[in-house]
Design a protein around this motif. Structure first.
Motif, PDB file in Angstrom:
ATOM      1  N   ASP A   1       0.833  -1.213   0.000  1.00  0.00           N
ATOM      2  CA  ASP A   1       0.000   0.000   0.000  1.00  0.00           C
ATOM      3  C   ASP A   1       0.859   1.251   0.000  1.00  0.00           C
ATOM      4  O   ASP A   1       0.488   2.263  -0.578  1.00  0.00           O
ATOM      5  N   ASP A   2       2.013   1.183   0.647  1.00  0.00           N
ATOM      6  CA  ASP A   2       2.929   2.324   0.629  1.00  0.00           C
ATOM      7  C   ASP A   2       3.352   2.647  -0.799  1.00  0.00           C
ATOM      8  O   ASP A   2       3.486   3.812  -1.169  1.00  0.00           O
ATOM      9  N   LEU A   3       3.573   1.576  -1.566  1.00  0.00           N
ATOM     10  CA  LEU A   3       4.040   1.779  -2.939  1.00  0.00           C
ATOM     11  C   LEU A   3       2.929   2.206  -3.884  1.00  0.00           C
ATOM     12  O   LEU A   3       3.145   2.980  -4.807  1.00  0.00           O
ATOM     13  N   GLY A   4       1.760   1.666  -3.653  1.00  0.00           N
ATOM     14  CA  GLY A   4       0.675   1.905  -4.599  1.00  0.00           C
ATOM     15  C   GLY A   4       0.706   0.841  -5.680  1.00  0.00           C
ATOM     16  O   GLY A   4       1.736   0.206  -5.914  1.00  0.00           O
ATOM     17  N   ARG A   5      -0.435   0.673  -6.309  1.00  0.00           N
ATOM     18  CA  ARG A   5      -0.596  -0.441  -7.238  1.00  0.00           C
ATOM     19  C   ARG A   5       0.438  -0.456  -8.356  1.00  0.00           C
ATOM     20  O   ARG A   5       1.104  -1.457  -8.593  1.00  0.00           O
ATOM     21  N   GLU A   6       0.578   0.648  -9.024  1.00  0.00           N
ATOM     22  CA  GLU A   6       1.429   0.670 -10.207  1.00  0.00           C
ATOM     23  C   GLU A   6       2.889   0.371  -9.857  1.00  0.00           C
ATOM     24  O   GLU A   6       3.532  -0.471 -10.480  1.00  0.00           O
ATOM     25  N   ALA A   7       3.370   1.052  -8.820  1.00  0.00           N
ATOM     26  CA  ALA A   7       4.766   0.867  -8.411  1.00  0.00           C
ATOM     27  C   ALA A   7       4.998  -0.553  -7.912  1.00  0.00           C
ATOM     28  O   ALA A   7       6.047  -1.155  -8.149  1.00  0.00           O
ATOM     29  N   PHE A   8       3.976  -1.070  -7.235  1.00  0.00           N
ATOM     30  CA  PHE A   8       4.130  -2.433  -6.723  1.00  0.00           C
ATOM     31  C   PHE A   8       4.263  -3.425  -7.867  1.00  0.00           C
ATOM     32  O   PHE A   8       5.153  -4.283  -7.865  1.00  0.00           O
ATOM     33  N   VAL A   9       3.383  -3.312  -8.845  1.00  0.00           N
ATOM     34  CA  VAL A   9       3.438  -4.229  -9.983  1.00  0.00           C
ATOM     35  C   VAL A   9       4.785  -4.115 -10.691  1.00  0.00           C
ATOM     36  O   VAL A   9       5.367  -5.104 -11.119  1.00  0.00           O
ATOM     37  N   GLU A  10       5.299  -2.901 -10.757  1.00  0.00           N
ATOM     38  CA  GLU A  10       6.631  -2.722 -11.353  1.00  0.00           C
ATOM     39  C   GLU A  10       7.688  -3.493 -10.569  1.00  0.00           C
ATOM     40  O   GLU A  10       8.589  -4.086 -11.140  1.00  0.00           O
ATOM     41  N   ARG A  11       7.545  -3.429  -9.245  1.00  0.00           N
ATOM     42  CA  ARG A  11       8.492  -4.153  -8.402  1.00  0.00           C
ATOM     43  C   ARG A  11       8.436  -5.653  -8.669  1.00  0.00           C
ATOM     44  O   ARG A  11       9.450  -6.336  -8.687  1.00  0.00           O
ATOM     45  N   VAL A  12       7.217  -6.155  -8.880  1.00  0.00           N
ATOM     46  CA  VAL A  12       7.091  -7.589  -9.143  1.00  0.00           C
ATOM     47  C   VAL A  12       7.749  -7.950 -10.465  1.00  0.00           C
ATOM     48  O   VAL A  12       8.448  -8.956 -10.578  1.00  0.00           O
ATOM     49  N   TRP A  13       7.546  -7.093 -11.449  1.00  0.00           N
ATOM     50  CA  TRP A  13       8.197  -7.343 -12.746  1.00  0.00           C
ATOM     51  C   TRP A  13       9.715  -7.349 -12.587  1.00  0.00           C
ATOM     52  O   TRP A  13      10.409  -8.178 -13.173  1.00  0.00           O
ATOM     53  N   ALA A  14      10.193  -6.410 -11.802  1.00  0.00           N
ATOM     54  CA  ALA A  14      11.638  -6.333 -11.588  1.00  0.00           C
ATOM     55  C   ALA A  14      12.130  -7.621 -10.913  1.00  0.00           C
ATOM     56  O   ALA A  14      13.182  -8.176 -11.254  1.00  0.00           O
ATOM     57  N   TRP A  15      11.334  -8.057  -9.961  1.00  0.00           N
ATOM     58  CA  TRP A  15      11.663  -9.300  -9.249  1.00  0.00           C
ATOM     59  C   TRP A  15      11.730 -10.455 -10.234  1.00  0.00           C
ATOM     60  O   TRP A  15      12.623 -11.291 -10.220  1.00  0.00           O
ATOM     61  N   ARG A  16      10.759 -10.481 -11.103  1.00  0.00           N
ATOM     62  CA  ARG A  16      10.679 -11.539 -12.097  1.00  0.00           C
ATOM     63  C   ARG A  16      11.904 -11.487 -13.029  1.00  0.00           C
ATOM     64  O   ARG A  16      12.476 -12.510 -13.384  1.00  0.00           O
ATOM     65  N   GLU A  17      12.309 -10.281 -13.390  1.00  0.00           N
ATOM     66  CA  GLU A  17      13.498 -10.135 -14.232  1.00  0.00           C
ATOM     67  C   GLU A  17      14.707 -10.751 -13.545  1.00  0.00           C
ATOM     68  O   GLU A  17      15.528 -11.425 -14.156  1.00  0.00           O
ATOM     69  N   GLN A  18      14.770 -10.501 -12.226  1.00  0.00           N
ATOM     70  CA  GLN A  18      15.949 -10.925 -11.497  1.00  0.00           C
ATOM     71  C   GLN A  18      15.965 -12.431 -11.226  1.00  0.00           C
ATOM     72  O   GLN A  18      16.990 -13.086 -11.359  1.00  0.00           O
ATOM     73  N   TYR A  19      14.808 -12.985 -10.840  1.00  0.00           N
ATOM     74  CA  TYR A  19      14.801 -14.375 -10.402  1.00  0.00           C
ATOM     75  C   TYR A  19      14.071 -15.336 -11.332  1.00  0.00           C
ATOM     76  O   TYR A  19      14.089 -16.538 -11.125  1.00  0.00           O
ATOM     77  N   GLY A  20      13.432 -14.753 -12.344  1.00  0.00           N
ATOM     78  CA  GLY A  20      12.565 -15.567 -13.200  1.00  0.00           C
ATOM     79  C   GLY A  20      13.270 -16.654 -13.974  1.00  0.00           C
ATOM     80  O   GLY A  20      12.656 -17.626 -14.396  1.00  0.00           O
ATOM     81  N   SER A  21      14.587 -16.492 -14.174  1.00  0.00           N
ATOM     82  CA  SER A  21      15.274 -17.489 -14.992  1.00  0.00           C
ATOM     83  C   SER A  21      15.898 -18.594 -14.147  1.00  0.00           C
ATOM     84  O   SER A  21      16.440 -19.541 -14.677  1.00  0.00           O
ATOM     85  N   THR A  22      15.790 -18.448 -12.822  1.00  0.00           N
ATOM     86  CA  THR A  22      16.401 -19.446 -11.948  1.00  0.00           C
ATOM     87  C   THR A  22      15.910 -20.846 -12.266  1.00  0.00           C
ATOM     88  O   THR A  22      16.696 -21.740 -12.562  1.00  0.00           O
ATOM     89  N   ILE A  23      14.617 -21.023 -12.243  1.00  0.00           N
ATOM     90  CA  ILE A  23      14.087 -22.374 -12.421  1.00  0.00           C
ATOM     91  C   ILE A  23      14.347 -22.882 -13.841  1.00  0.00           C
ATOM     92  O   ILE A  23      14.583 -24.068 -14.052  1.00  0.00           O
ATOM     93  N   VAL A  24      14.348 -21.960 -14.781  1.00  0.00           N
ATOM     94  CA  VAL A  24      14.648 -22.344 -16.161  1.00  0.00           C
ATOM     95  C   VAL A  24      16.071 -22.906 -16.256  1.00  0.00           C
ATOM     96  O   VAL A  24      16.313 -23.958 -16.849  1.00  0.00           O
ATOM     97  N   ASN A  25      16.990 -22.202 -15.622  1.00  0.00           N
ATOM     98  CA  ASN A  25      18.373 -22.678 -15.642  1.00  0.00           C
ATOM     99  C   ASN A  25      18.526 -24.010 -14.925  1.00  0.00           C
ATOM    100  O   ASN A  25      19.332 -24.856 -15.310  1.00  0.00           O
ATOM    101  N   GLN A  26      17.729 -24.182 -13.881  1.00  0.00           N
ATOM    102  CA  GLN A  26      17.808 -25.434 -13.147  1.00  0.00           C
ATOM    103  C   GLN A  26      17.269 -26.599 -13.975  1.00  0.00           C
ATOM    104  O   GLN A  26      17.802 -27.710 -13.921  1.00  0.00           O
ATOM    105  N   LEU A  27      16.253 -26.333 -14.749  1.00  0.00           N
ATOM    106  CA  LEU A  27      15.736 -27.371 -15.638  1.00  0.00           C
ATOM    107  C   LEU A  27      16.789 -27.751 -16.679  1.00  0.00           C
ATOM    108  O   LEU A  27      16.906 -28.907 -17.072  1.00  0.00           O
ATOM    109  N   LYS A  28      17.547 -26.759 -17.089  1.00  0.00           N
ATOM    110  CA  LYS A  28      18.609 -27.038 -18.054  1.00  0.00           C
ATOM    111  C   LYS A  28      19.666 -27.940 -17.439  1.00  0.00           C
ATOM    112  O   LYS A  28      20.206 -28.831 -18.095  1.00  0.00           O
ATOM    113  N   MET A  29      19.944 -27.702 -16.173  1.00  0.00           N
ATOM    114  CA  MET A  29      20.943 -28.544 -15.512  1.00  0.00           C
ATOM    115  C   MET A  29      20.489 -29.994 -15.424  1.00  0.00           C
ATOM    116  O   MET A  29      21.290 -30.915 -15.406  1.00  0.00           O
TER     117      MET A  29
END
Length: 896
Positions: A106-134
């Motif tokens: 709520d401090d961030l507000g909807r738009e900023a929060f969703v942006e944060r989630v996207w950023a999170w996804r950018e950072q960690y989203g490929s982890t499981i993909v790389n693990q599947l490759k392993m």
RNA sequence: GGGCGAUUAGCUCAGCUGGCUAGAGCGCUGCCUUCACACGGCAGAGGUCACAGGUUCAAGUCCUGUAUCGCCCACCA
């Protein structure tokens, strides 16, 4: 050129090397322009922020085995990967991270929060993909999809609008499952029932106008909800309460007047037969309230604290309120009694918080019309479940399906595409971002603030990954897919809904087989989970043993549809097996400079085939046959086991040992021929094994020089089992198999003799064999060398006339008697003890068979082959009995 | 409350259409460091197939019931 091999493989290095090579070569890529016979699997998309656990490892290995197998069989194989945005789960993860910074969404507000989630996804989203490759997953990574991608979001909007316009999506005020921690509605499936020890509180509601002794007693498991009571109900046929109907009772503490109403729903048997009616906090009461035109009274806030309607309890949590309220009732003398009560309580599947039934406006999908075709598709066999028993689970659910609550009061997800006009109240669903009201032309447009259930995008996965609704070649070729592999937990969440959406939007089933594998558990039978701290990290296993070890061990353990119990120890199976194969290759490479044959057109000379050569070729084809049959039936463990048995026990234990006689001998022609056979067998077996152990087999494919024919084992043809007649024309005769099996039997017997007399390897022995038939004698005569080599014997004498002396230990095999003449090495007491135990066993079995054969019912009614078999067995047992008796007699003589 | 699964060697499990003389892997015991592999080889010990009935010439396998464990579904407060 053959490479020299180290004693042990270096899995970390070779796995990395081959995976990038496969990627470079584009070997995982499906080609929609190539046509052919497609074989498609869509991955169950893991949560984008997830990390690989054993369940993923099992699920993904199964899919990779299937896809690699089909690819080698020449089908146009495609495995589509991707990740799920996992609305609530991901939002929770990000909120937790924010909490560490001391901020809320709520401090961030909807738009900023969703942006944060996207950023999170950018950072960690490929982890499981790389693990599947392993793990070695051969997905076409260029086609990786994410449920929040533009294309998939478009599919979501398209589907929403279509269903909305069709009247299958509606908004309504109903009791839904509410998670007060996530502060959102959940679907019925997302509320997990757990048996919980609770209480049943019996509370007295005074009757208006009566004395202090006039009250009705009401039982409840959730006393705090009584603050929202709007009536009290009894069953009209319940004699006890006849006089009560129409009267008024007083809600304790709050002192609100409540009417006593009658309704068939009330079960006179349960509790006191009087029910408090709380329409805003219980689904039954809600319906009851509607029938009796009672307005619901909500006493809780979104976070399950009490609201102003709760009077003096306002602001308290539901738990605190319960405690205080019960204490207050007790003080007022209105708590009749408390009983222990075990009942199922809903918990949020994402955060395990106790779910609160809550009356609120939500969006729903009408499911009945969608369920019908999905029921038919399974009933008429277009879609099959393996194991079959899940069919019933699936059908039961669909036949009793309830509407699907799809709105979530969170921010991460697909926003509900419903708009309403502030001026004229018109509302409509649309794909774009409308700026004017289609009804009045007004421009004050508001979009619904809720987002959709995550599963509202996953249920479109089998066609949204191919860019539906855009018409295109991939979609045409690869839809419907073939096999869906998943765990039973998501049959309702996902499998059933995909079938419904596939039929609704594509007009066709999304896949034809659903393989439901077991749950991964630890050695104590507990489901592996992070919260229990009992999980074995697949990546640690990969690091410690190798991805191939992990894969192969899992496949050995996964009996069709049964749960899989794992422990670190069990992964050694795969590691040891890999090393065994590796060393077989190493042995071969010590004897070959360069491999120049063709792996699928064997060049060996059929005139030179020895019985052992024929034997291994027959076993190879039997293994290929078993492998194929088991893979078709999803019996991956049986397929893995037959490969294990063949490689280890047939090839290494027997054939490689046999080959030494020739390879260390001086018959150059036979040496060459034996090596050609070995390469043929080995390269075939490697290919059979490749789906299970992709890295090691690729490494050896190259190390052995087989890549001169097919540059990667991934695209080498999967061996096809030849029929007996085909083998025969290749110089391989079935008789060789039984002869060599009998020979192995003989060798075993001879070894037992050695072992029983505790001979050291340096003590060479002369064996005398008395063959069981002239034909076997002939064969054995020309094959003595191999027997002698395998036994490391001084010599083998074949003598049909041989009559053993006193104290000549012997054994009986399918090939005949084998004797080991020894003079002074026998521990007579020990040997007599052993023989006596043996003869007792044989005697027992002999009795059994005799009784069976004496039974005329058996002889007359059992099939002739079975009777014949028993007769043969009796003959054998008699012979063995006699021989043992002879030995015992001789030894007894000797000792006296 | 309804449904499903499991119960077989010390452990983890196979055993598919009844013919089984009940198998495997691990662990255990003995022997072997023999020139592919000790992450190995050879041999061995270990089981009234949860229990009770039934069907059958024949039951680990099919049927009925019981017990124990596990899972799923379910709006009786």
């Amino acid at each position: 050129m053959n490479r020299e091999l180290e004693k042990h493989p270096d899995p970390a290095e070779l796995e990395r090397r081959w995976y990038s090579w496969w990627m470079e070569k584009g070997l995982f890529e499906g080609d929609e322009t190539a046509g052919g016979d497609p074989y498609t699997i869509v991955i169950p998309p893991p949560n984008v922020t997830g990390i690989l656990h054993m369940g993923h490892a099992l699920n993904s290995t199964i899919q990779d085995v299937l896809i690699r197998w089909q690819r080698m069989k020449g089908r146009n194989a495609l495995w589509v990967p991707g990740t799920d945005h996992a609305g609530i789960a991901t939002q929770n993860v990000v909120e937790k991270a924010l909490a560490k910074e001391g901020i809320t969404r709520d401090d961030l507000g909807r738009e900023a929060f969703v942006e944060r989630v996207w950023a999170w996804r950018e950072q960690y989203g490929s982890t499981i993909v790389n693990q599947l490759k392993m793990l070695g997953a051969s997905c076409d990574w260029g086609r990786t999809r994410f449920t929040m991608d533009e294309g998939l979001s478009d599919a979501v909007l398209e589907v929403f609008v279509r269903l909305y316009d069709k009247g299958l999506i509606y908004k309504g005020n109903y009791i839904i499952n509410w998670c007060p921690r996530c502060r959102t509605a959940l679907s019925d499936e997302e509320s997990e029932h757990q048996d919980t020890n609770g209480h049943l509180w019996y509370i007295r509601y005074p009757i208006q106008g009566g004395t202090s002794k006039d009250y009705v007693t009401v039982a409840t498991t959730r006393p705090e909800t009584m603050l929202g009571d709007v009536a009290v109900a009894v069953n009209p046929r319940d004699e006890r309460y006849r006089g009560l109907i129409g009267k008024t009772v007083i809600l304790p503490v709050i002192e609100r007047e409540l009417a006593v109403i009658e309704d068939d729903f009330v079960d006179p048997e349960f509790g006191t037969g009087v029910v408090k009616v709380t329409p805003a906090h219980d689904p039954n009461d809600f319906e009851l309230g509607q029938r009796h035109d009672l307005s619901p009274l909500n006493v809780m806030n979104e976070d399950a604290t009490m609201n102003s309607a709760a009077g003096q309890y306002e602001g308290q949590s539901r738990e605190t309120c319960r405690e205080n309220l019960v204490a207050d009732l007790e003080r007022l003398g209105l708590l009749d009694r408390t009983e222990d009560h075990r009942h199922a309580v809903g918990h949020c599947y994402r955060c395990d918080t106790v779910v609160e039934p809550r009356l609120s406006p939500q969006w729903f999908v009408k499911m009945k019309p969608l369920a019908r075709p999905a029921i038919d598709a399974v009933k008429d066999g277009r879609i099959k479940f393996v194991p079959e028993r899940w069919t019933k689970v699936y059908l039961d659910w669909l036949e009793n399906i309830r509407d699907w609550c799809i709105s979530r009061q969170i921010w991460w997800g697909h926003r509900i595409p419903v708009f309403s006009c502030q001026d004229c109240n018109h509302s409509w669903a649309a794909k774009g971002s409308p700026t004017t009201c289609p009804s009045c032309g007004g421009s004050k447009i508001q979009q619904d603030p809720d987002v959709l259930d995550t599963w509202f995008s996953s249920w479109l996965w089998p066609f949204s990954v191919f860019d539906w609704p855009r018409d295109n070649e991939s979609l045409k070729l690869y839809y419907p897919t073939q096999t869906l592999t998943t765990a039973s937990e998501i049959i309702f969440f996902w499998v059933a809904r995909m079938i419904m959406s596939g039929l609704e939007f594509m007009g066709d089933i999304p896949f034809s087989e659903v393989y439901i594998h077991g749950t991964v558990r630890d050695d104590d039978g507990l489901k592996m989970s992070k919260s229990l701290g009992n999980s074995i990290d697949p990546l640690e296993i990969i690091e410690k043993y190798s991805a191939d070890s992990l894969r192969f061990s899992l496949m050995m353990l996964t009996a069709t549809g049964q749960d899989v119990y794992v422990s670190d120890e069990k992964f050694k199976t795969g590691r040891n097996f890999g090393t065994k194969i590796w060393n077989a290759a190493r042995f071969m490479n010590m004897h070959t400079n360069e491999f120049s044959g063709s792996v699928h057109e064997p060049k060996f000379d059929i005139e030179l085939l020895s019985p052992d050569d024929q034997h291994i070729l027959i076993k190879l084809h039997k293994t290929a046959e078993e492998c194929e049959e088991n893979l078709v039936k999803f019996r991956l463990n049986d397929a893995a086991k037959s490969l294990y048995e063949f490689f280890w026990h047939q090839y290494c234990d027997w054939y490689v040992e046999y080959s030494k006689e020739i390879l260390y001998g001086d018959d150059e022609a036979r040496k060459e021929n034996t090596l050609l056979i070995m390469h043929h067998v080995f390269s075939s077996a490697l290919r059979l094994l490749h789906p299970f152990m992709p890295f090691l087999t690729e490494e050896l494919w190259h190390a052995m020089g087989y890549n001169t024919v097919h540059e990667s084992i991934m695209i080498a043809p999967f061996p096809v089992a030849l029929k007996a007649s085909q083998l025969k024309s290749g110089g391989v005769h079935a008789a060789a198999e039984s002869y060599v099996d009998a020979k192995h039997d003989l060798i075993r017997e001879a070894r037992i003799l050695r072992a029983n007399y505790n001979l050291t390897p340096s003590q060479k022995v002369n064996y005398i064999v008395k063959p069981a038939s002239d034909e076997l004698a002939q064969r054995l005569m020309s094959d003595q060398h191999s027997v002698a080599t395998l036994l490391k014997a001084e010599s083998i004498t074949v003598d049909s006339e041989y009559e053993p002396d006193r104290a000549t230990p012997g054994g009986l095999s399918r090939l005949g008697h084998v004797y080991m003449p020894l003079e002074s090495l026998i521990d007579i007491e020990k040997e007599l003890g052993r023989l006596n135990r043996q003869i007792a066993k044989v005697g027992e079995q002999l009795d059994k068979v005799t009784r069976k054969l004496d039974n005329m019912d058996f002889v007359n009614r059992a099939p002739a082959t079975v009777v014949e078999h028993e007769k043969e067995r009796k003959k054998g047992l008699l012979e063995e009995h006699e021989k043992l008796q002879q030995l015992i007699d001789m030894l007894s003589d000797n000792s006296s």
